[in-house]
Write a protein that holds these residues in place. Structure first.
Motif, PDB file in Angstrom:
ATOM      1  N   GLN A  29      -3.509  -5.544  -0.325  1.00 22.42           N
ATOM      2  CA  GLN A  29      -2.600  -4.457  -0.708  1.00 22.42           C
ATOM      3  C   GLN A  29      -3.086  -3.739  -1.973  1.00 22.42           C
ATOM      4  OE1 GLN A  29      -0.245  -3.505   1.274  1.00 22.42           O
ATOM      5  NE2 GLN A  29      -0.412  -5.255   2.672  1.00 22.42           N
ATOM      6  N   LEU A  30      -3.901  -4.439  -2.749  1.00 22.25           N
ATOM      7  CA  LEU A  30      -4.443  -3.822  -3.962  1.00 22.25           C
ATOM      8  C   LEU A  30      -5.628  -2.913  -3.663  1.00 22.25           C
ATOM      9  CD1 LEU A  30      -4.305  -6.781  -6.508  1.00 22.25           C
ATOM     10  CD2 LEU A  30      -2.716  -4.869  -6.273  1.00 22.25           C
ATOM     11  N   LEU A  31      -6.117  -2.945  -2.425  1.00 22.74           N
ATOM     12  CA  LEU A  31      -7.189  -2.036  -2.043  1.00 22.74           C
ATOM     13  C   LEU A  31      -6.664  -0.628  -1.804  1.00 22.74           C
ATOM     14  CD1 LEU A  31      -9.181  -4.354   0.416  1.00 22.74           C
ATOM     15  CD2 LEU A  31      -9.608  -3.928  -2.020  1.00 22.74           C
ATOM     16  N   ASP A  32      -5.364  -0.519  -1.635  1.00 23.56           N
ATOM     17  CA  ASP A  32      -4.734   0.797  -1.531  1.00 23.56           C
ATOM     18  C   ASP A  32      -4.924   1.531  -2.855  1.00 23.56           C
ATOM     19  OD1 ASP A  32      -2.644   2.730  -0.319  1.00 23.56           O
ATOM     20  OD2 ASP A  32      -1.762   2.159  -2.251  1.00 23.56           O
ATOM     21  N   ALA A  37      -3.324   3.890  -4.540  1.00 28.50           N
ATOM     22  CA  ALA A  37      -2.155   4.004  -5.414  1.00 28.50           C
ATOM     23  C   ALA A  37      -1.778   2.651  -6.012  1.00 28.50           C
ATOM     24  CB  ALA A  37      -0.973   4.583  -4.639  1.00 28.50           C
ATOM     25  N   ASN A  38      -1.798   1.609  -5.193  1.00 26.85           N
ATOM     26  CA  ASN A  38      -1.463   0.274  -5.695  1.00 26.85           C
ATOM     27  C   ASN A  38      -2.499  -0.215  -6.697  1.00 26.85           C
ATOM     28  OD1 ASN A  38       0.735   0.366  -4.033  1.00 26.85           O
ATOM     29  ND2 ASN A  38      -0.024  -1.130  -2.558  1.00 26.85           N
ATOM     30  N   MET A  39      -3.737   0.184  -6.500  1.00 29.24           N
ATOM     31  CA  MET A  39      -4.797  -0.192  -7.442  1.00 29.24           C
ATOM     32  C   MET A  39      -4.544   0.437  -8.812  1.00 29.24           C
ATOM     33  SD  MET A  39      -8.917   0.281  -6.936  1.00 29.24           S
ATOM     34  CE  MET A  39      -8.793  -0.445  -5.293  1.00 29.24           C
ATOM     35  N   ILE A  40      -4.083   1.685  -8.810  1.00 30.72           N
ATOM     36  CA  ILE A  40      -3.770   2.365 -10.070  1.00 30.72           C
ATOM     37  C   ILE A  40      -2.567   1.708 -10.732  1.00 30.72           C
ATOM     38  CG2 ILE A  40      -2.947   4.538 -11.069  1.00 30.72           C
ATOM     39  CD1 ILE A  40      -4.620   5.970  -8.928  1.00 30.72           C
ATOM     40  N   THR A  41      -1.563   1.351  -9.936  1.00 29.69           N
ATOM     41  CA  THR A  41      -0.389   0.668 -10.476  1.00 29.69           C
ATOM     42  C   THR A  41      -0.790  -0.652 -11.131  1.00 29.69           C
ATOM     43  OG1 THR A  41       0.982   1.622  -8.719  1.00 29.69           O
ATOM     44  CG2 THR A  41       1.901  -0.234  -9.943  1.00 29.69           C
ATOM     45  N   ALA A  42      -1.654  -1.410 -10.453  1.00 31.40           N
ATOM     46  CA  ALA A  42      -2.126  -2.686 -10.993  1.00 31.40           C
ATOM     47  C   ALA A  42      -2.914  -2.467 -12.283  1.00 31.40           C
ATOM     48  CB  ALA A  42      -2.980  -3.414  -9.958  1.00 31.40           C
ATOM     49  N   SER A  43      -3.674  -1.383 -12.343  1.00 28.43           N
ATOM     50  CA  SER A  43      -4.422  -1.069 -13.562  1.00 28.43           C
ATOM     51  C   SER A  43      -3.474  -0.789 -14.722  1.00 28.43           C
ATOM     52  CB  SER A  43      -5.330   0.151 -13.327  1.00 28.43           C
ATOM     53  OG  SER A  43      -6.271  -0.111 -12.304  1.00 28.43           O
ATOM     54  N   GLY A  44      -2.374  -0.066 -14.424  1.00 31.27           N
ATOM     55  CA  GLY A  44      -1.378   0.185 -15.453  1.00 31.27           C
ATOM     56  C   GLY A  44      -0.732  -1.102 -15.939  1.00 31.27           C
ATOM     57  N   LEU A  45      -0.507  -2.023 -15.019  1.00 30.97           N
ATOM     58  CA  LEU A  45       0.066  -3.321 -15.387  1.00 30.97           C
ATOM     59  C   LEU A  45      -0.896  -4.089 -16.294  1.00 30.97           C
ATOM     60  CD1 LEU A  45       2.362  -5.310 -15.080  1.00 30.97           C
ATOM     61  CD2 LEU A  45       1.366  -6.077 -12.921  1.00 30.97           C
ATOM     62  N   LEU A  62       0.342   8.771 -12.236  1.00 27.00           N
ATOM     63  CA  LEU A  62      -0.715   9.085 -11.287  1.00 27.00           C
ATOM     64  C   LEU A  62      -0.550   8.365  -9.956  1.00 27.00           C
ATOM     65  CD1 LEU A  62      -3.403  10.523 -10.757  1.00 27.00           C
ATOM     66  CD2 LEU A  62      -4.579   8.577 -11.804  1.00 27.00           C
ATOM     67  N   ASP A  63      -0.040   7.148  -9.967  1.00 30.41           N
ATOM     68  CA  ASP A  63       0.020   6.376  -8.717  1.00 30.41           C
ATOM     69  C   ASP A  63       0.905   7.036  -7.663  1.00 30.41           C
ATOM     70  OD1 ASP A  63       2.545   5.786  -9.715  1.00 30.41           O
ATOM     71  OD2 ASP A  63       2.170   3.658 -10.011  1.00 30.41           O
ATOM     72  N   GLY A  64       1.996   7.646  -8.106  1.00 28.89           N
ATOM     73  CA  GLY A  64       2.871   8.323  -7.154  1.00 28.89           C
ATOM     74  C   GLY A  64       2.207   9.523  -6.502  1.00 28.89           C
ATOM     75  N   VAL A  65       1.452  10.267  -7.296  1.00 27.92           N
ATOM     76  CA  VAL A  65       0.735  11.431  -6.769  1.00 27.92           C
ATOM     77  C   VAL A  65      -0.301  10.999  -5.743  1.00 27.92           C
ATOM     78  CG1 VAL A  65      -0.792  13.351  -7.367  1.00 27.92           C
ATOM     79  CG2 VAL A  65       1.094  12.733  -8.899  1.00 27.92           C
ATOM     80  N   ILE A  66      -1.025   9.927  -6.065  1.00 25.26           N
ATOM     81  CA  ILE A  66      -2.047   9.421  -5.148  1.00 25.26           C
ATOM     82  C   ILE A  66      -1.413   8.874  -3.873  1.00 25.26           C
ATOM     83  CG2 ILE A  66      -3.877   7.702  -4.850  1.00 25.26           C
ATOM     84  CD1 ILE A  66      -4.577  10.019  -6.730  1.00 25.26           C
ATOM     85  N   ILE A  87       5.464  -2.249  -0.773  1.00 26.83           N
ATOM     86  CA  ILE A  87       4.889  -3.129  -1.789  1.00 26.83           C
ATOM     87  C   ILE A  87       4.566  -2.325  -3.047  1.00 26.83           C
ATOM     88  CG2 ILE A  87       2.830  -4.482  -2.383  1.00 26.83           C
ATOM     89  CD1 ILE A  87       2.883  -5.560   0.479  1.00 26.83           C
ATOM     90  N   GLY A  88       4.015  -1.142  -2.838  1.00 26.52           N
ATOM     91  CA  GLY A  88       3.697  -0.276  -3.969  1.00 26.52           C
ATOM     92  C   GLY A  88       4.926   0.087  -4.776  1.00 26.52           C
ATOM     93  N   LYS A  89       6.031   0.356  -4.081  1.00 29.84           N
ATOM     94  CA  LYS A  89       7.285   0.700  -4.747  1.00 29.84           C
ATOM     95  C   LYS A  89       7.762  -0.434  -5.645  1.00 29.84           C
ATOM     96  CE  LYS A  89      12.119   1.785  -3.617  1.00 29.84           C
ATOM     97  NZ  LYS A  89      13.077   2.009  -2.502  1.00 29.84           N
ATOM     98  N   ASN A  90       7.720  -1.645  -5.130  1.00 25.00           N
ATOM     99  CA  ASN A  90       8.170  -2.799  -5.923  1.00 25.00           C
ATOM    100  C   ASN A  90       7.172  -3.141  -7.023  1.00 25.00           C
ATOM    101  OD1 ASN A  90      10.746  -4.068  -4.613  1.00 25.00           O
ATOM    102  ND2 ASN A  90       9.454  -3.480  -2.891  1.00 25.00           N
ATOM    103  N   LEU A  91       5.887  -3.006  -6.723  1.00 20.01           N
ATOM    104  CA  LEU A  91       4.866  -3.263  -7.738  1.00 20.01           C
ATOM    105  C   LEU A  91       5.005  -2.276  -8.887  1.00 20.01           C
ATOM    106  CD1 LEU A  91       2.320  -4.941  -8.430  1.00 20.01           C
ATOM    107  CD2 LEU A  91       0.973  -3.173  -7.268  1.00 20.01           C
ATOM    108  N   ASP A  92       5.320  -1.037  -8.552  1.00 22.71           N
ATOM    109  CA  ASP A  92       5.498  -0.004  -9.564  1.00 22.71           C
ATOM    110  C   ASP A  92       6.678  -0.349 -10.478  1.00 22.71           C
ATOM    111  OD1 ASP A  92       4.795   2.894 -10.425  1.00 22.71           O
ATOM    112  OD2 ASP A  92       6.961   2.950 -10.150  1.00 22.71           O
TER     113      ASP A  92
END
Length: 202
Positions: free
Chosen positions: A4-7, A9-17, A48-52, A66-71
Motif C-alpha cells: 500500500q506504500l507503493l501507491d 499518494a500513500n508514499m508521500i503521506t508516509a514521508s510526511g509521517l 500534496l498527497d491529496g492532490v496526487i 487506507i490512504g485516508k486513515n494513514l493521512d
C-alpha cells in the motif's frame, strides 16, 4: 500491507509521517526550531498527497481507504502530538503544559475521527482542521525572539487550548484550494528556512 506504500499518494503521506517523527526527535533533543521546520515540511506532504491521490489513475478503492486513515494518523502526529510536545519542552514539562498538550492531542484525535466518519458535507470542514496547528506554532516561534522568555510558554499554551476548542467547534471551514496552496507552500518553505537558520546559527 507494505504494498500500500507503493501507491504514490500513500508514499508521500508516509514521508510526511517520517518528517513529523524527525521533528519530534529534534525537539526533544533541544532543537525545537529545526524540529518545527520538519513539521512544516510534513504539512506540505499532507497538502500534496491529496492532490496526487486525485490524479492517480486506476487507484484501488481499498488503497484510497487506507490512504485516508494513514493521512489522519500522520496529521495526529504532525499537528497534534508535535505541537503538544513542543509546548511541553519549552515549558519544561510543567503540569499545565502537559495538560494543555493532552487537550490538543485528544481534540485532534476526535476531530480526525469525526472527519473520517462524516467527511466534509457541502465541501466544508466541520471544525478547524488539525493541520492549522502547525502554521500557528510556526508563527509563534517566529516571533519568539521578540517576546520575554517567561511570556512565550504562556502564549503558546493559550494558543494550544484555543486550537483544541476550535478543532471540535461546530464551525464550517472552507477547504484549501487554488491560490491558497501556493500561499501555504510559500509560508512553509520560508518559515522553515528562517527557523533552521536561527536554530543552527547560520
Amino acid at each position: 500491507m507494505i504494498k500500500q506504500l507503493l501507491d504514490p499518494a500513500n508514499m508521500i503521506t508516509a514521508s510526511g509521517l517520517c518528517l513529523a517523527t524527525v521533528g519530534i526527535a529534534l525537539t526533544v533533543a533541544g532543537f525545537p526550531e529545526v524540529g518545527l521546520a520538519a513539521a512544516l515540511w510534513a504539512l506540505l506532504a499532507d497538502h500534496l498527497d491529496g492532490v496526487i491521490a486525485k490524479r492517480t489513475r486506476g487507484r484501488a478503492p481499498e488503497t484510497g481507504e487506507i490512504g485516508k486513515n494513514l493521512d489522519s494518523l500522520a496529521d495526529l502526529v504532525s499537528a497534534g502530538i508535535f505541537p503538544a510536545l513542543a509546548l511541553m519542552v519549552v515549558a519544561k514539562m510543567s503540569a499545565i503544559a502537559v495538560a494543555c498538550g493532552a487537550l490538543l492531542v485528544i481534540a485532534s484525535a476526535l476531530r480526525l475521527s469525526y472527519f473520517n466518519v462524516f467527511g466534509s458535507p457541502g465541501g466544508r470542514f466541520i471544525g478547524v482542521p488539525t493541520t492549522y496547528a502547525v502554521p500557528v506554532t510556526a508563527v509563534l516561534f517566529l516571533v519568539r525572539p521578540e517576546l520575554p522568555p517567561s511570556l512565550f510558554p504562556i502564549l503558546f499554551g493559550g494558543a494550544i487550548v484555543i486550537l483544541a476548542i476550535l478543532h471540535v467547534a461546530p464551525l464550517r471551514i472552507p477547504k484549501t484550494s487554488g491560490r491558497m496552496y501556493f500561499v501555504v507552500t510559500a509560508f512553509c518553505v520560508l518559515a522553515s528556512l528562517v527557523l533552521v537558520a536561527r536554530d543552527t546559527g547560520l
